[in-house]
Scaffold this active site. Structure first.
Site, PDB file in Angstrom:
ATOM      1  N   ARG A 168     -33.928 -47.886 -51.266  1.00 37.71           N
ATOM      2  CA  ARG A 168     -34.996 -47.466 -50.330  1.00 37.71           C
ATOM      3  C   ARG A 168     -34.911 -48.407 -49.135  1.00 37.71           C
ATOM      4  NH1 ARG A 168     -41.174 -45.589 -51.179  1.00 37.71           N
ATOM      5  NH2 ARG A 168     -39.972 -43.763 -51.755  1.00 37.71           N
ATOM      6  N   HIS A 189     -35.591 -38.187 -47.034  1.00 44.47           N
ATOM      7  CA  HIS A 189     -36.138 -38.506 -48.361  1.00 44.47           C
ATOM      8  C   HIS A 189     -35.619 -37.421 -49.310  1.00 44.47           C
ATOM      9  CE1 HIS A 189     -38.391 -40.311 -51.399  1.00 44.47           C
ATOM     10  NE2 HIS A 189     -39.637 -40.164 -50.963  1.00 44.47           N
ATOM     11  N   GLN A 246     -37.146 -36.622 -52.843  1.00 44.16           N
ATOM     12  CA  GLN A 246     -38.450 -35.969 -52.736  1.00 44.16           C
ATOM     13  C   GLN A 246     -38.269 -34.460 -52.562  1.00 44.16           C
ATOM     14  OE1 GLN A 246     -41.721 -37.481 -52.690  1.00 44.16           O
ATOM     15  NE2 GLN A 246     -42.241 -35.338 -52.963  1.00 44.16           N
ATOM     16  N   ASP A 286     -47.767 -34.899 -44.691  1.00 49.71           N
ATOM     17  CA  ASP A 286     -47.390 -36.271 -45.045  1.00 49.71           C
ATOM     18  C   ASP A 286     -48.183 -37.199 -44.117  1.00 49.71           C
ATOM     19  OD1 ASP A 286     -46.096 -38.547 -45.993  1.00 49.71           O
ATOM     20  OD2 ASP A 286     -44.230 -38.190 -44.888  1.00 49.71           O
ATOM     21  N   CYS A 309     -46.142 -35.417 -50.405  1.00 50.85           N
ATOM     22  CA  CYS A 309     -45.235 -36.286 -51.173  1.00 50.85           C
ATOM     23  C   CYS A 309     -45.983 -37.446 -51.812  1.00 50.85           C
ATOM     24  CB  CYS A 309     -44.126 -36.798 -50.263  1.00 50.85           C
ATOM     25  SG  CYS A 309     -44.732 -37.656 -48.816  1.00 50.85           S
ATOM     26  N   ARG A 345     -40.616 -35.356 -59.687  1.00 53.43           N
ATOM     27  CA  ARG A 345     -39.701 -36.419 -59.250  1.00 53.43           C
ATOM     28  C   ARG A 345     -38.874 -36.891 -60.445  1.00 53.43           C
ATOM     29  NH1 ARG A 345     -40.828 -39.288 -54.618  1.00 53.43           N
ATOM     30  NH2 ARG A 345     -38.728 -40.044 -55.000  1.00 53.43           N
TER      31      ARG A 345
HETATM   32  N1   CP Z   1     -43.406 -39.899 -52.525  1.00 51.23           N
HETATM   33  C1   CP Z   1     -42.886 -41.126 -52.676  1.00 51.23           C
HETATM   34  O1   CP Z   1     -41.710 -41.395 -52.387  1.00 51.23           O
HETATM   35  O2   CP Z   1     -43.753 -42.037 -53.195  1.00 51.23           O
HETATM   36  P1   CP Z   1     -43.514 -43.604 -53.289  1.00 51.23           P
HETATM   37  O3   CP Z   1     -43.485 -44.140 -51.890  1.00 51.23           O
HETATM   38  O4   CP Z   1     -44.673 -44.122 -54.081  1.00 51.23           O
HETATM   39  O5   CP Z   1     -42.209 -43.847 -53.974  1.00 51.23           O
HETATM   40  N1  NVA Z   2     -43.047 -40.512 -44.536  1.00 49.79           N
HETATM   41  C1  NVA Z   2     -43.508 -41.485 -45.512  1.00 49.79           C
HETATM   42  C2  NVA Z   2     -43.159 -41.043 -46.891  1.00 49.79           C
HETATM   43  C3  NVA Z   2     -43.591 -41.964 -47.995  1.00 49.79           C
HETATM   44  C4  NVA Z   2     -43.177 -41.483 -49.349  1.00 49.79           C
HETATM   45  C5  NVA Z   2     -42.895 -42.836 -45.193  1.00 49.79           C
HETATM   46  O1  NVA Z   2     -41.710 -42.880 -44.841  1.00 49.79           O
HETATM   47  O2  NVA Z   2     -43.601 -43.837 -45.277  1.00 49.79           O
END
Ligand code: CP
Ligand code: NVA
Length: 314
Positions: free
Chosen positions: A111, A138, A141, A233, A273, A301
């Site tokens: 990540r 993502h 997701q 989101d 998400c 997920r």
């Molecule tokens: N939706 C998602 O990726 O959640 P987290 O940021 O908690 O991993």
């Molecule tokens: N768009 C958000 C998604 C989190 C799961 C971010 O990148 O923070």
């Protein structure tokens, strides 16, 4: 119910990494979704599939869902996982991090703030790298999201998915993945918050092949008309905190509240998400409504990522 896939050997995906949605072919994507359904229904069939394998999670940003579902996925498939949080390549060069970690594990799940970091990790790593969220995508997701939509509406039904909010990483992966599967996709966003033009152009190409409609508008009502699923989101993604005040002003008319939700089909589901900021991009009544599918998405997920790990590592 599709025919059982197990105990047939799971086919490997052609790409060595899953850094972006298009690293899966259309055929691989469809197979993965069928496998995810099978894994969900018959988890015990797969409980030794990754015996002896392990996954390293290298996370530069916080996570609840992605971290726990990858850790559980690895364990429930008979493998193991380890986790670190912090800048990748802060204490030593990224290329050294990659060449340490790849000696210990079967895959790296990263990540990252920048998509370049994921690409660079993959360049140096001898084991597959999976994108667990970057500034651009993502993809894990999106797999769970389309699994959820297919569960609700069936794999063959022509559905329209409306994304209301920022043209961000989640929107990018979702538009690519939905359109490839033939779902119509509409994005309603304020001026100045359009999705990445290269990703839009790519999605237009995918839509031409699948026959899906792609619509990008600054009018939420246009995006919502006839929608089977309404997705939103956060207005401020991780890493954009300094822009929060400006974003809050720009996105206010795009809040998914009862009034906006009512512009979709009466049986439309609500999707997010997560994590959600109630009172900003969505109201509490919409989040808590019977038509909210957010916790199904979160559950999926786990299943979708199990299918991904099986197709990359088994
Ligand atoms: N939706 C998602 O990726 O959640 P987290 O940021 O908690 O991993
Ligand atoms: N768009 C958000 C998604 C989190 C799961 C971010 O990148 O923070």
């Amino acid at each position: 119910m599709p025919p059982r896939l197990a105990p047939n050997p799971v086919p490997k995906i052609g790409a060595s990494d899953f850094l972006r949605d298009l690293d899966l072919t259309n055929e691989e994507l469809v197979y993965l979704l069928e496998l995810a359904d099978d894994v969900k229904q018959f988890p015990r069939e797969y409980e030794r599939a990754l015996a002896g394998k392990s996954v390293a999670l290298l996370f530069e940003k916080p996570s609840l869902r992605t971290r726990l579902t990858f850790e559980l996925a690895a364990k429930q498939l008979g493998g193991d996982s380890v986790f670190t949080e912090g800048p990748i390549g802060g204490r030593e060069p990224l290329k050294d991090v990659a060449r340490n970690v790849d000696r210990w594990v079967s895959s790296i799940v990263a990540r990252v703030f920048s998509q370049d970091t994921a690409e660079e990790l993959a360049r140096w790593s001898s084991v597959p790298v999976i994108n667990a969220l970057s500034d651009l995508y993502h993809p894990c997701q999106a797999l769970a999201d389309v699994q959820t939509i297919r569960e609700r509406f069936g794999a063959r039904e022509k559905v329209k998915l409306a994304f209301i909010g920022d043209g961000n990483n989640v929107a990018h992966s979702l538009m690519i993945t939905a359109v490839r599967l033939g779902m119509d996709f509409a994005l309603g966003c304020p001026q100045g918050f359009l999705p990445n033009p290269e990703i839009v152009a790519q999605t237009e190409g995918l839509a031409a092949v699948s026959g899906a409609a792609l619509q990008i508008t600054h009018q939420p009502a246009e995006a919502l008309a006839g929608a089977h699923a309404v997705y939103t989101d956060v207005w401020t993604s991780m890493g954009q905190e300094r822009e929060a005040a400006r974003r809050k002003r720009a996105f206010q008319p795009f809040q998914v509240n009862d009034t906006l939700f009512a512009l979709a089909r009466p049986d439309a589901i609500f999707m997010h998400c997560l994590p959600a900021r109630r009172g900003e991009e969505v109201t509490d009544p919409v989040m808590e409504s019977e038509r909210s599918a957010v916790f199904d998405q979160a559950e999926n997920r786990l299943h979708a990522q199990k299918a991904l790990l099986l197709m990359m590592l088994a």
